[in-house]
Design a protein around this motif. Structure first.
Motif, PDB file in Angstrom:
ATOM      1  N   THR A 170    -116.819  24.614  21.762  1.00 22.85           N
ATOM      2  CA  THR A 170    -116.888  24.785  23.216  1.00 22.85           C
ATOM      3  C   THR A 170    -115.514  24.678  23.871  1.00 22.85           C
ATOM      4  O   THR A 170    -115.389  24.960  25.064  1.00 22.85           O
ATOM      5  CB  THR A 170    -117.787  23.694  23.816  1.00 22.85           C
ATOM      6  OG1 THR A 170    -117.330  22.414  23.345  1.00 22.85           O
ATOM      7  CG2 THR A 170    -119.236  23.880  23.396  1.00 22.85           C
ATOM      8  N   TRP A 171    -114.502  24.276  23.117  1.00 23.68           N
ATOM      9  CA  TRP A 171    -113.174  24.058  23.695  1.00 23.68           C
ATOM     10  C   TRP A 171    -112.516  25.387  24.063  1.00 23.68           C
ATOM     11  O   TRP A 171    -112.916  26.444  23.564  1.00 23.68           O
ATOM     12  CB  TRP A 171    -112.305  23.293  22.698  1.00 23.68           C
ATOM     13  CG  TRP A 171    -112.713  21.850  22.540  1.00 23.68           C
ATOM     14  CD1 TRP A 171    -113.758  21.211  23.143  1.00 23.68           C
ATOM     15  CD2 TRP A 171    -112.067  20.872  21.704  1.00 23.68           C
ATOM     16  NE1 TRP A 171    -113.810  19.896  22.746  1.00 23.68           N
ATOM     17  CE2 TRP A 171    -112.793  19.657  21.873  1.00 23.68           C
ATOM     18  CE3 TRP A 171    -110.974  20.896  20.853  1.00 23.68           C
ATOM     19  CZ2 TRP A 171    -112.434  18.485  21.204  1.00 23.68           C
ATOM     20  CZ3 TRP A 171    -110.616  19.724  20.183  1.00 23.68           C
ATOM     21  CH2 TRP A 171    -111.333  18.542  20.362  1.00 23.68           C
ATOM     22  N   GLY A 222    -105.482  22.599  26.873  1.00 18.48           N
ATOM     23  CA  GLY A 222    -106.068  23.932  26.947  1.00 18.48           C
ATOM     24  C   GLY A 222    -106.784  24.164  28.262  1.00 18.48           C
ATOM     25  O   GLY A 222    -106.684  25.234  28.867  1.00 18.48           O
ATOM     26  N   GLU A 223    -107.494  23.137  28.733  1.00 10.95           N
ATOM     27  CA  GLU A 223    -108.180  23.255  30.024  1.00 10.95           C
ATOM     28  C   GLU A 223    -107.187  23.376  31.174  1.00 10.95           C
ATOM     29  O   GLU A 223    -107.503  23.938  32.222  1.00 10.95           O
ATOM     30  CB  GLU A 223    -109.092  22.038  30.232  1.00 10.95           C
ATOM     31  CG  GLU A 223    -110.318  22.041  29.322  1.00 10.95           C
ATOM     32  CD  GLU A 223    -111.168  20.808  29.477  1.00 10.95           C
ATOM     33  OE1 GLU A 223    -110.623  19.743  29.855  1.00 10.95           O
ATOM     34  OE2 GLU A 223    -112.388  20.891  29.210  1.00 10.95           O
ATOM     35  N   GLN A 224    -105.959  22.877  30.971  1.00  8.24           N
ATOM     36  CA  GLN A 224    -104.917  22.967  31.998  1.00  8.24           C
ATOM     37  C   GLN A 224    -104.160  24.286  31.935  1.00  8.24           C
ATOM     38  O   GLN A 224    -103.241  24.514  32.729  1.00  8.24           O
ATOM     39  CB  GLN A 224    -103.939  21.802  31.846  1.00  8.24           C
ATOM     40  CG  GLN A 224    -104.546  20.447  32.181  1.00  8.24           C
ATOM     41  CD  GLN A 224    -103.605  19.294  31.852  1.00  8.24           C
ATOM     42  OE1 GLN A 224    -102.475  19.502  31.408  1.00  8.24           O
ATOM     43  NE2 GLN A 224    -104.069  18.071  32.069  1.00  8.24           N
ATOM     44  N   GLY A 225    -104.522  25.150  30.969  1.00  6.67           N
ATOM     45  CA  GLY A 225    -103.901  26.472  30.900  1.00  6.67           C
ATOM     46  C   GLY A 225    -102.770  26.606  29.908  1.00  6.67           C
ATOM     47  O   GLY A 225    -102.101  27.646  29.861  1.00  6.67           O
ATOM     48  N   TYR A 226    -102.533  25.572  29.098  1.00  5.65           N
ATOM     49  CA  TYR A 226    -101.486  25.669  28.072  1.00  5.65           C
ATOM     50  C   TYR A 226    -101.874  26.726  27.039  1.00  5.65           C
ATOM     51  O   TYR A 226    -103.050  26.860  26.688  1.00  5.65           O
ATOM     52  CB  TYR A 226    -101.314  24.331  27.351  1.00  5.65           C
ATOM     53  CG  TYR A 226    -100.486  23.292  28.070  1.00  5.65           C
ATOM     54  CD1 TYR A 226     -99.341  22.752  27.474  1.00  5.65           C
ATOM     55  CD2 TYR A 226    -100.833  22.826  29.332  1.00  5.65           C
ATOM     56  CE1 TYR A 226     -98.582  21.781  28.109  1.00  5.65           C
ATOM     57  CE2 TYR A 226    -100.083  21.861  29.991  1.00  5.65           C
ATOM     58  CZ  TYR A 226     -98.952  21.343  29.364  1.00  5.65           C
ATOM     59  OH  TYR A 226     -98.208  20.379  30.003  1.00  5.65           O
ATOM     60  N   ILE A 259     -99.198  27.848  21.443  1.00  3.62           N
ATOM     61  CA  ILE A 259     -97.871  27.397  21.008  1.00  3.62           C
ATOM     62  C   ILE A 259     -97.345  26.296  21.924  1.00  3.62           C
ATOM     63  O   ILE A 259     -96.668  25.369  21.469  1.00  3.62           O
ATOM     64  CB  ILE A 259     -96.873  28.583  20.898  1.00  3.62           C
ATOM     65  CG1 ILE A 259     -95.586  28.146  20.185  1.00  3.62           C
ATOM     66  CG2 ILE A 259     -96.585  29.199  22.249  1.00  3.62           C
ATOM     67  CD1 ILE A 259     -95.768  27.683  18.762  1.00  3.62           C
ATOM     68  N   ASP A 260     -97.688  26.353  23.212  1.00  4.18           N
ATOM     69  CA  ASP A 260     -97.292  25.270  24.125  1.00  4.18           C
ATOM     70  C   ASP A 260     -97.962  23.958  23.734  1.00  4.18           C
ATOM     71  O   ASP A 260     -97.334  22.891  23.792  1.00  4.18           O
ATOM     72  CB  ASP A 260     -97.657  25.625  25.568  1.00  4.18           C
ATOM     73  CG  ASP A 260     -96.776  26.717  26.144  1.00  4.18           C
ATOM     74  OD1 ASP A 260     -95.665  26.915  25.609  1.00  4.18           O
ATOM     75  OD2 ASP A 260     -97.206  27.380  27.106  1.00  4.18           O
ATOM     76  N   ILE A 261     -99.226  24.029  23.359  1.00  6.73           N
ATOM     77  CA  ILE A 261     -99.938  22.820  22.918  1.00  6.73           C
ATOM     78  C   ILE A 261     -99.276  22.254  21.671  1.00  6.73           C
ATOM     79  O   ILE A 261     -99.002  21.039  21.576  1.00  6.73           O
ATOM     80  CB  ILE A 261    -101.422  23.151  22.631  1.00  6.73           C
ATOM     81  CG1 ILE A 261    -102.151  23.506  23.931  1.00  6.73           C
ATOM     82  CG2 ILE A 261    -102.113  21.976  21.939  1.00  6.73           C
ATOM     83  CD1 ILE A 261    -103.547  24.084  23.714  1.00  6.73           C
ATOM     84  N   LEU A 262     -98.986  23.111  20.715  1.00  8.48           N
ATOM     85  CA  LEU A 262     -98.380  22.654  19.459  1.00  8.48           C
ATOM     86  C   LEU A 262     -97.000  22.060  19.694  1.00  8.48           C
ATOM     87  O   LEU A 262     -96.657  21.013  19.128  1.00  8.48           O
ATOM     88  CB  LEU A 262     -98.306  23.820  18.470  1.00  8.48           C
ATOM     89  CG  LEU A 262     -99.673  24.295  17.956  1.00  8.48           C
ATOM     90  CD1 LEU A 262     -99.559  25.686  17.351  1.00  8.48           C
ATOM     91  CD2 LEU A 262    -100.243  23.312  16.943  1.00  8.48           C
ATOM     92  N   ARG A 263     -96.209  22.694  20.544  1.00  8.65           N
ATOM     93  CA  ARG A 263     -94.860  22.165  20.815  1.00  8.65           C
ATOM     94  C   ARG A 263     -94.911  20.880  21.630  1.00  8.65           C
ATOM     95  O   ARG A 263     -94.026  20.029  21.503  1.00  8.65           O
ATOM     96  CB  ARG A 263     -94.018  23.238  21.517  1.00  8.65           C
ATOM     97  CG  ARG A 263     -93.600  24.350  20.570  1.00  8.65           C
ATOM     98  CD  ARG A 263     -92.875  25.486  21.266  1.00  8.65           C
ATOM     99  NE  ARG A 263     -92.388  26.462  20.298  1.00  8.65           N
ATOM    100  CZ  ARG A 263     -91.909  27.656  20.599  1.00  8.65           C
ATOM    101  NH1 ARG A 263     -91.844  28.041  21.880  1.00  8.65           N
ATOM    102  NH2 ARG A 263     -91.499  28.482  19.653  1.00  8.65           N
TER     103      ARG A 263
END
Length: 416
Positions: free
Chosen positions: A197-198, A298-302, A305-309
């Protein structure tokens, strides 16, 4: 615990049934669905079509919000499936996990009856790692000092055809080794360790971390260099949670199909990075990715690759493997669609027509090397059966799915 019957939300389930002998779909398999723990409560009975697939069944599930933030309430409902088909041993599966607003896919392999029918031992699907109680990951260096030993066998990053999963801790000699196609392994782990669901970018980030970790184990031959005969374990303390026989989810499956040859890199380092993570709620892990935290980002729009970094640092990059094992030929690097022609078209037409001989919903086509409307329709039917976006265009994911299904039903050389 909230029971599925008490909620108004639903998820869906499709059951895919094939023969363990040749991976052919099994038509007219009968599936009874009950609530786990209440075997007399038959909710639905469905039958598989010519593709070995049931219709999508709507099933009650807890509210979707429970899977979007940590909590003490189980965010998925559990069902028991009993599958029978003429000429095959019955199969029972306890604990198929249904999330609200999500399509679950339950793969089933049935064994032809040899003599008498043997007693059914149910496949039991364990709890999801974000809800159940599993040991935390034992920290390791993210880059292995392979240069010192000289034992490294692979000279480049290769996506293997098969992962050998040791279903226990490394030192347990009684644990079974399972031979699992690479993509199926990644889908199983991701379905066991994150919620479908993510946000899509969160799923991509987590799938990349799982694939990079797995390809590090492959590239460094980590367990073989310790004298073991497997690629990876199913222990969360050492590797990732892989659960024999579990259902997967469409949203996760599509992501894996689209990026399965990717992994994570740092500049100047050849091996895939051993990207470790934790749930970020019950267990915290500075410098590793937090699974719940990745959902929030992810819910904030990242982006992925932004999440991983955010977690692993700004010098983390997405790379692609130089080779995919076990397929007749690599993706040409461009999409094939109506109007295309040449050897690549002819090759994929030959594979599709062979598949159509088994999956009869796909129209038979002539391998003439010209991508016409008949080929596009065959591709659309193939995509529909195998949970790909139905476009009639052969993109990266469709090319390799065709290759894998073709290899699976023709049993062409495992080491090709």
């Amino acid at each position: 615990m909230t029971t599925a019957q008490e909620t108004a939300e639903t998820g869906s389930l499709q059951v895919d049934v094939v023969s363990s002998e040749n991976n052919y779909p099994i038509q007219d398999a009968e599936i009874s669905i009950t609530y786990t723990g209440d075997p007399n409560s038959i909710i639905e009975k469905v039958t598989t079509d010519s593709s070995g697939q049931s219709a999508n069944v709507k099933l009650a599930a807890p509210p979707v919000g429970l899977s979007l933030s940590p909590g003490l309430v189980q965010p998925y409902s559990e069902y028991t499936l009993y599958i029978t088909a003429q000429g095959f041993e019955p199969v029972a599966i306890d604990g198929t996990q249904i999330l609200a607003e999500t399509e679950a896919i339950q793969p089933v392999k049935m064994t032809p009856i040899q003599d008498a029918i043997t007693p059914v031992t149910p496949i039991t699907i364990g709890e999801h790692t974000l809800y159940g109680d599993y040991p935390p990951k034992i920290a390791e260096a993210e880059v292995k000092p392979i240069a010192e030993t000289g034992e490294i066998v692979l000279s480049r990053v290769v996506v293997p055809q098969t992962i050998i999963v040791h279903d226990g801790v490394p030192t347990d000699p009684t644990a079974t080794n399972y031979y699992v196609p690479y993509g199926d392994y990644i889908k199983n782990v991701a379905s066991s360790e994150i919620y479908a669901t993510w946000p899509r970018e969160t799923i991509i980030a987590n799938v990349l971390a799982i694939m990079s970790f797995t390809l590090n184990r492959v590239y460094t031959e980590w367990y073989r260099n310790q004298g073991y005969d497997f690629t990876i374990t199913s222990s969360t303390a050492f590797d990732h949670k892989w659960i024999y026989g579990r259902n997967i989810y469409e949203s996760i499956s599509q992501v894996v199909d689209e990026i399965f040859n990717s992994y994570l890199s740092r500049p100047g380092i050849k091996q895939p990075i051993l990207t470790q993570y934790c749930d970020g709620n019950r267990v915290t892990c500075p410098r590793w990715m937090s699974q719940w935290g990745s959902n929030t980002l992810g819910e904030q729009g990242y982006t992925a690759i932004d999440i991983l970094r955010y977690y692993y640092g700004s010098n983390m990059y997405i790379n692609t493997a130089e080779q995919v094992s076990g397929v007749p030929s690599s993706y040409p690097g461009y999409e094939l669609s109506v109007g295309a022609s040449g050897d690549k078209v002819r090759q994929v037409q030959e594979q599709l027509d062979t598949i159509a001989g088994v999956y009869t919903r796909i129209p038979r086509i002539t391998a003439d090397g010209v991508y016409g409307e008949n080929t596009a329709e065959a591709v659309r039917q193939f995509q529909s059966i195998f949970n790909l976006p139905v476009t009639g265009v052969i993109d990266f994911a469709t090319w390799y799915k065709i290759s894998n299904i073709y290899v699976g039903i023709t049993r062409i050389a495992e080491y090709s």
